[in-house]
Enzyme design. Structure first.
Site, PDB file in Angstrom:
ATOM      1  N   ASP A   1       0.857  -1.188   0.000  1.00 28.14           N
ATOM      2  CA  ASP A   1       0.000   0.000   0.000  1.00 28.14           C
ATOM      3  C   ASP A   1       0.893   1.237   0.000  1.00 28.14           C
ATOM      4  O   ASP A   1       1.867   1.306   0.747  1.00 28.14           O
ATOM      5  CB  ASP A   1      -0.904   0.016   1.242  1.00 28.14           C
ATOM      6  CG  ASP A   1      -2.072  -0.954   1.089  1.00 28.14           C
ATOM      7  OD1 ASP A   1      -2.123  -1.669   0.071  1.00 28.14           O
ATOM      8  OD2 ASP A   1      -2.924  -0.996   1.988  1.00 28.14           O
TER       9      ASP A   1
ATOM     10  N   HIS B   1      -6.373   2.679  -4.703  1.00 22.26           N
ATOM     11  CA  HIS B   1      -6.485   2.798  -3.239  1.00 22.26           C
ATOM     12  C   HIS B   1      -7.306   4.054  -2.913  1.00 22.26           C
ATOM     13  O   HIS B   1      -7.184   4.605  -1.830  1.00 22.26           O
ATOM     14  CB  HIS B   1      -5.078   2.854  -2.623  1.00 22.26           C
ATOM     15  CG  HIS B   1      -5.000   2.435  -1.177  1.00 22.26           C
ATOM     16  ND1 HIS B   1      -5.752   1.411  -0.637  1.00 22.26           N
ATOM     17  CD2 HIS B   1      -4.234   2.900  -0.157  1.00 22.26           C
ATOM     18  CE1 HIS B   1      -5.449   1.286   0.651  1.00 22.26           C
ATOM     19  NE2 HIS B   1      -4.547   2.173   0.971  1.00 22.26           N
TER      20      HIS B   1
ATOM     21  N   HIS C   1       3.727  -2.406   3.914  1.00 26.70           N
ATOM     22  CA  HIS C   1       3.727  -0.967   3.637  1.00 26.70           C
ATOM     23  C   HIS C   1       5.119  -0.556   3.172  1.00 26.70           C
ATOM     24  O   HIS C   1       6.111  -0.867   3.827  1.00 26.70           O
ATOM     25  CB  HIS C   1       3.287  -0.179   4.867  1.00 26.70           C
ATOM     26  CG  HIS C   1       1.813  -0.281   5.117  1.00 26.70           C
ATOM     27  ND1 HIS C   1       1.254  -1.371   5.750  1.00 26.70           N
ATOM     28  CD2 HIS C   1       0.787   0.533   4.770  1.00 26.70           C
ATOM     29  CE1 HIS C   1      -0.059  -1.206   5.801  1.00 26.70           C
ATOM     30  NE2 HIS C   1      -0.377  -0.067   5.214  1.00 26.70           N
TER      31      HIS C   1
END
Length: 205
Positions: free
Chosen positions: A23, A74, A172
């Protein structure tokens, strides 16, 4: 099953398969290193990006596209989707990002990851209706706070202990530890028989 009805992935049935997903809300200086490692190991990953990331980090996104990774939606502003109660507003969060991506790279996004993993039947249905597959995860750990990194040994242990057959990993890219340990993680998991696959292969043996 709501997940099947609306095309949502979080765990695959293919034995020894793994899916690496990242992400990206903002850049912390490690994505280029992550891309280098993926390239060296011949692994394709998925990167879920926001609107500001696409605008500020166009070069890195171009590299993701050029190197055969999946770039996923996203949303523009990373809201909790169930809290955006106006359907048109929610569609705009999704469509505007895809439109910018299309203008820059001439292709459409096919996968969406709901910010913070928050969803409702309405938001899954709406994403599906817009042509998206929703991608959740079956493994994640507390890696998203750059101020609370616990060192590469910890990252290595968390990831290698946490994976399982058909695992969709959420990492992440802002994590220094993840970036530094990624090469070792990939090599060790591959040598213990895991296969890193693209989301496009999900649901196939």
């Amino acid at each position: 099953n709501m997940m099947q009805t609306y095309r949502a992935y979080y765990l695959d049935s293919a034995p020894r398969s793994l899916y690496l997903t990242f992400d990206e809300g903002y850049e912390n200086g490690y994505t280029a290193q992550i891309l280098d490692v993926l390239k060296d190991n011949g692994v394709k990953a998925a990167f879920f990006i926001t609107g500001p990331y696409l605008e500020k980090e166009t070069e890195l996104v171009k590299r993701m596209v050029d190197e055969g990774h999946i770039v996923g939606n996203h949303t523009v502003n990373h809201p909790s989707m169930p809290q955006v109660t106006d359907d048109e507003k929610l569609k705009k969060e999704i469509n505007d990002l895809n439109r910018s991506f299309q203008e820059k790279f001439g292709q459409s996004m096919k996968y969406i990851r709901p910010p913070k993993g928050e969803y409702s039947e309405r938001t899954l249905a709406l994403s599906n209706e817009l042509g998206y597959t929703s991608v959740f995860w079956s493994f994640a750990y507390k890696d998203w706070d750059p101020g609370k990194q616990k060192g590469t040994e910890n990252a290595y242990k968390e990831i290698t202990n946490g994976v399982h057959d058909g695992c969709v990993l959420l990492l992440h890219a802002v994590s220094k530890d993840n970036a530094e340990v990624l090469d070792r993680v990939i090599k060790d998991l591959q040598s213990s028989g895991y296969r890193f696959r693209s989301l496009d292969e999900f649901g196939t043996q």
